[in-house]
Design a protein around this motif. Structure first.
Motif, short mmCIF file in Angstrom:
data_model
loop_
_atom_site.label_atom_id
_atom_site.label_comp_id
_atom_site.label_asym_id
_atom_site.label_seq_id
_atom_site.Cartn_x
_atom_site.Cartn_y
_atom_site.Cartn_z
N GLY A 156 0.80 -1.22 0.00
CA GLY A 156 0.00 0.00 0.00
C GLY A 156 0.83 1.27 0.00
N LEU A 157 2.14 1.12 0.19
CA LEU A 157 3.02 2.28 0.35
C LEU A 157 4.46 1.81 0.22
CD1 LEU A 157 3.51 5.27 1.48
CD2 LEU A 157 3.53 4.21 3.75
N ILE A 158 5.30 2.67 -0.39
CA ILE A 158 6.74 2.41 -0.37
C ILE A 158 7.41 3.63 0.25
CG2 ILE A 158 8.81 2.01 -1.75
CD1 ILE A 158 7.11 0.59 -3.82
N VAL A 159 8.21 3.41 1.30
CA VAL A 159 8.96 4.48 1.94
C VAL A 159 10.44 4.29 1.60
CG1 VAL A 159 9.51 5.63 4.11
CG2 VAL A 159 7.32 4.45 3.86
N ILE A 160 11.06 5.36 1.09
CA ILE A 160 12.48 5.29 0.73
C ILE A 160 13.29 6.03 1.79
CG2 ILE A 160 14.17 5.75 -1.10
CD1 ILE A 160 12.00 4.13 -2.30
N GLY A 161 14.28 5.37 2.35
CA GLY A 161 15.13 6.01 3.35
C GLY A 161 16.60 5.67 3.13
N GLY A 162 17.44 6.09 4.04
CA GLY A 162 18.88 5.79 3.93
C GLY A 162 19.64 6.97 3.38
N GLY A 163 20.97 6.88 3.50
CA GLY A 163 21.83 8.01 3.18
C GLY A 163 21.65 8.58 1.78
N LEU A 164 21.43 7.71 0.79
CA LEU A 164 21.41 8.19 -0.59
C LEU A 164 20.19 9.08 -0.85
CD1 LEU A 164 23.21 8.02 -3.03
CD2 LEU A 164 21.82 6.15 -3.89
N THR A 165 19.20 9.02 0.06
CA THR A 165 18.05 9.90 -0.14
C THR A 165 18.46 11.36 0.05
OG1 THR A 165 17.45 9.63 2.17
CG2 THR A 165 16.40 8.18 0.59
N GLY A 166 19.64 11.59 0.63
CA GLY A 166 20.16 12.95 0.74
C GLY A 166 20.37 13.59 -0.63
N VAL A 167 20.45 12.79 -1.67
CA VAL A 167 20.64 13.35 -3.00
C VAL A 167 19.36 14.01 -3.50
CG1 VAL A 167 22.33 11.56 -3.48
CG2 VAL A 167 20.03 11.34 -4.39
N GLY A 168 18.31 13.91 -2.69
CA GLY A 168 17.13 14.71 -3.00
C GLY A 168 16.14 14.03 -3.91
N HIS A 169 15.34 14.84 -4.56
CA HIS A 169 14.16 14.30 -5.23
C HIS A 169 14.41 13.74 -6.62
CE1 HIS A 169 10.93 15.07 -2.28
NE2 HIS A 169 11.87 15.84 -1.76
N SER A 170 15.62 13.94 -7.17
CA SER A 170 15.91 13.32 -8.48
C SER A 170 15.80 11.81 -8.38
CB SER A 170 17.33 13.66 -8.94
OG SER A 170 17.60 15.01 -8.76
N LEU A 171 16.36 11.28 -7.28
CA LEU A 171 16.33 9.84 -7.07
C LEU A 171 14.89 9.35 -6.95
CD1 LEU A 171 18.08 7.25 -6.39
CD2 LEU A 171 17.65 7.83 -4.00
N LEU A 172 14.14 10.03 -6.09
CA LEU A 172 12.74 9.64 -5.87
C LEU A 172 11.94 9.72 -7.16
CD1 LEU A 172 10.63 8.85 -3.72
CD2 LEU A 172 10.13 11.28 -3.46
N ALA A 173 12.16 10.79 -7.93
CA ALA A 173 11.41 10.97 -9.17
C ALA A 173 11.66 9.80 -10.12
CB ALA A 173 11.80 12.29 -9.83
N GLU A 174 12.91 9.38 -10.21
CA GLU A 174 13.25 8.29 -11.12
C GLU A 174 12.66 6.96 -10.63
OE1 GLU A 174 14.76 9.21 -13.85
OE2 GLU A 174 14.83 7.22 -14.77
N ILE A 175 12.77 6.72 -9.32
CA ILE A 175 12.20 5.49 -8.75
C ILE A 175 10.70 5.45 -9.03
CG2 ILE A 175 11.64 4.29 -6.59
CD1 ILE A 175 14.34 5.22 -5.49
N ARG A 176 10.02 6.57 -8.76
CA ARG A 176 8.58 6.62 -9.00
C ARG A 176 8.24 6.32 -10.45
NH1 ARG A 176 7.35 12.15 -5.82
NH2 ARG A 176 6.69 11.26 -3.83
N SER A 177 8.95 7.03 -11.33
CA SER A 177 8.64 6.92 -12.75
C SER A 177 8.75 5.48 -13.23
CB SER A 177 9.58 7.87 -13.52
OG SER A 177 9.77 7.42 -14.82
N VAL A 178 9.87 4.83 -12.89
CA VAL A 178 10.09 3.46 -13.38
C VAL A 178 9.13 2.48 -12.72
CG1 VAL A 178 11.76 1.58 -13.53
CG2 VAL A 178 12.50 3.94 -13.90
N THR A 179 8.92 2.63 -11.41
CA THR A 179 8.04 1.69 -10.69
C THR A 179 6.61 1.78 -11.23
OG1 THR A 179 9.39 1.99 -8.73
CG2 THR A 179 7.27 0.92 -8.42
N TYR A 180 6.12 3.01 -11.39
CA TYR A 180 4.75 3.16 -11.88
C TYR A 180 4.61 2.64 -13.31
CZ TYR A 180 3.75 6.14 -7.83
OH TYR A 180 3.57 6.63 -6.57
#
Lengths: 410, 410
Positions: B347-371
């Protein structure tokens, strides 16, 4: 209800589907225990459910009035007052309906899910839900008449396509035109006069394995069905896990390549478009036509069309191309299973479905790839085995799912 | 024990780790309910646990004698006799120890897992378990002295490597030489004089998210840690799922290519060898040395070594190579997540850990590919979000795990 009879406190609690009364987890646990462990004394029930003997006496009385349990005599003495053995009522009957693409099996089970009667017949899901379900209900009624039971306590139904579990309807099933949105659960429920439940065939088969198959002693396992398509039932802590939208286990559409043959779902690169039974038959037909496999060409000429079973037969007779097609399917399935093993660390993988008819070449390849690509810790003790249940697997699984719901443990 | 006090029937039941008495699921459910929902009246407890008020009175009395709960006054009247509000005892304190590769955070929580005191310090897991654990225990003792509590009721510990959960030891941790087989749990338990529990850092963080993070209202979710390595915590029906050997969630070693850079685990082709923080830093160093990225070359010249955080910083400042490295990491992670989404339908994916410090570029790419790569039904309502918990996430998570065990609900 509360155990000391304060029924006024029941308001707002969910109602039991069978009794209409507020659900009691004690009743649910009691019924489930009798289903899975057989007859038990009141004392054993009190101990294992961690409630007082008085509570057990009250609940057994209530369930007796509902015709769900009965008392079958005194228990062996443990010193002191003798306890009484309680069992599920012998008239308690579940209907299990297992609908496949080209045939169905309908069966009746007792409260402990032993099959009492079962019948299979040919049917084509492409003809739409009305005819297929009429046939299933007619079979169920015949069987009920034969054993002299008027009304079952519940019916479970498995269909070969995606299901909205909560609403009891089929959802955009690729191989079942006319079934999209059809209220399968409610139609069967009305026809048989009992609560019903609809799930996809893979979850139903997983439930069957859990109850009566090779997974009987396992609480955490994967059931992988390789038929025309590919699906997976995920059992976690002894229960089929459906995820938040009910579509967990849909591994046939995991994308294993960026491009590839078009899948029944409309996308490209899906596992099942490479490794499912339809894909194997498609590649075999290509190989037969291109002259790469004289064996497959002969079969194609004889039958006009090749099935995955034909490929299995050719492989068994030593046809190198057929064998390679089977191995390639196993390799692809094994690659995906290796990822899933790293992710959920199951205790067992059971492989079932039509393509398992191709024998042990498929299993050998799946094992080899899965073990090689997963972490040693997760595969140190991970049996990968073929299902040993026949048609009764779907019947028992469907009965198991509705029994959990009727017993309110689901 | 049984609710009506037949202690003679207790033999053979598991003993409660805290009280030494036979475990009572009623006590466990009562304590867990107070932990998660706060103070409740005896009547509310009886209703929600579905036992009689008499049973609740008996259990509250027993738990009061053990110093676990206390009564805090009368409930608002609902007509009739007033009920009494029950809460966890204010002296009930858990220790949460969150050990990272280069630092640790130690905290104390109350029975409801609110952090009462917390301290972080630098430490290097490569120096071996003795020194690191001595430091953790010393911090815990300091904090306990500050709040005037002599003995905690339990301690949870998270370490950045594989764990044998049942035995409470580290197992072949690649980045923790000297920890293999070390009895972390028992050493901490003896030092602090309370039951302890050891888990890997990812499961601990997942438990923290479940209790106090963005996943608080979710019972089925994935917590993905992208740090030096990559791991996943799988929460099923409100509990961290560990699989049959305790190694569920080990997605960093899913093989995403047939060949590739050698992973810390010794194999090639693992997800984390392509997409983890160490891999990103490695590829950035190569790019800096080859002259492809002047920005990264400058950073490398300044610092002598590049970290994933440096890459994130360069990406934020518009360095095209750094941005591409971040995106490539997100793409790889997204591809694996898409498969896992099809498989378990979270129902939800939470991304954590040091590399999340690189900001929203990482999250945007993860979202895009996963969806893009998962089935629409499974992603129709699947938020993918960054963790918002800081260091307290590990403390709360570790406290949550030991609390479940101490309350005997785990």
């Amino acid at each position: 209800m509360t155990e000391d009879g304060q029924d006024a406190q029941d308001e707002g609690r969910p109602r039991h589907p069978l009794t209409g009364r507020a659900e009691s987890t004690i009743q649910a646990r009691l019924l489930t225990r009798l289903r899975d462990d057989g007859p038990l004394s009141r004392t054993q029930l009190a101990d294992s459910l961690e409630v007082s003997r008085t509570t057990i006496a009250v609940e057994v009385g209530r369930l007796g009035e509902l015709g769900l349990v009965h008392e079958v005599g005194p228990a062996a003495s443990r010193g002191g007052r003798r306890s009484t053995i309680v069992d599920l009522h012998p008239d308690l009957v579940f209907v299990g309906i297992s609908i496949g693409a080209t045939g169905m099996t309908v069966g009746l089970t007792d409260g402990r899910l032993a099959v009492r009667a079962q019948r299979s017949c040919a049917s084509d899901v492409r003809e739409g839900p009305e005819g297929v379900l009429e046939c299933a209900v007619a079979l169920a009624r015949e069987l009920l008449a034969e054993i002299g039971v008027e009304r079952p306590v519940g019916a479970g139904i498995g269909v070969p396509g995606p299901v909205d579990f909560d609403r009891g309807i089929s959802v955009s099933p690729p191989i079942m035109p006319g079934w999209d949105g059809y209220p399968v659960r409610d139609v069967v429920s009305r026809a048989l006069g009992c609560p019903a439940l609809l799930d996809n065939d893979v979850n139903v088969l997983a439930a069957g394995e859990l109850h009566a198959g090779v997974a009987r002693s396992s609480r955490d396992f994967l059931f992988v069905k390789i038929g025309t398509g590919i699906g997976c039932g995920l059992v976690v802590d002894g229960r089929v896990y459906r995820g938040v939208d009910g579509c967990a286990g849909d591994i046939g559409h995991i994308r294993v390549e960026e491009t590839g043959p078009t899948c029944a779902c409309g996308n490209a690169g899906c596992l099942e478009a490479f490794a499912g039974g339809a894909a194997v038959a498609r590649d075999a037909t290509t190989a037969a036509r291109s002259g790469r496999s004289p064996g497959l060409a002969t079969l194609l000429a004889e039958r006009g069309v090749l099935t995955a079973a034909d490929v299995g037969q050719a492989a068994t007779h030593g046809d190198a191309v057929a064998l390679e097609l089977v191995r390639e399917s196993g390799r692809r399935v094994g690659q995906v299973l290796a990822s899933l093993v790293s992710f959920v660390n199951p205790g067992l993988i059971v492989i079932g479905g039509g393509l398992t008819g191709v024998g042990h070449s498929l299993l050998a390849e799946i094992r080899s790839v899965t073990y090689r690509r997963s972490l040693p810790l997760a595969t140190g003790n991970l049996p990968i085995v073929l299902s040993e249940l026949g048609d009764e697997g779907g019947v028992i699984g469907a009965a198991r799912l509705i029994s959990s719901s009727v017993y309110a443990a689901g």
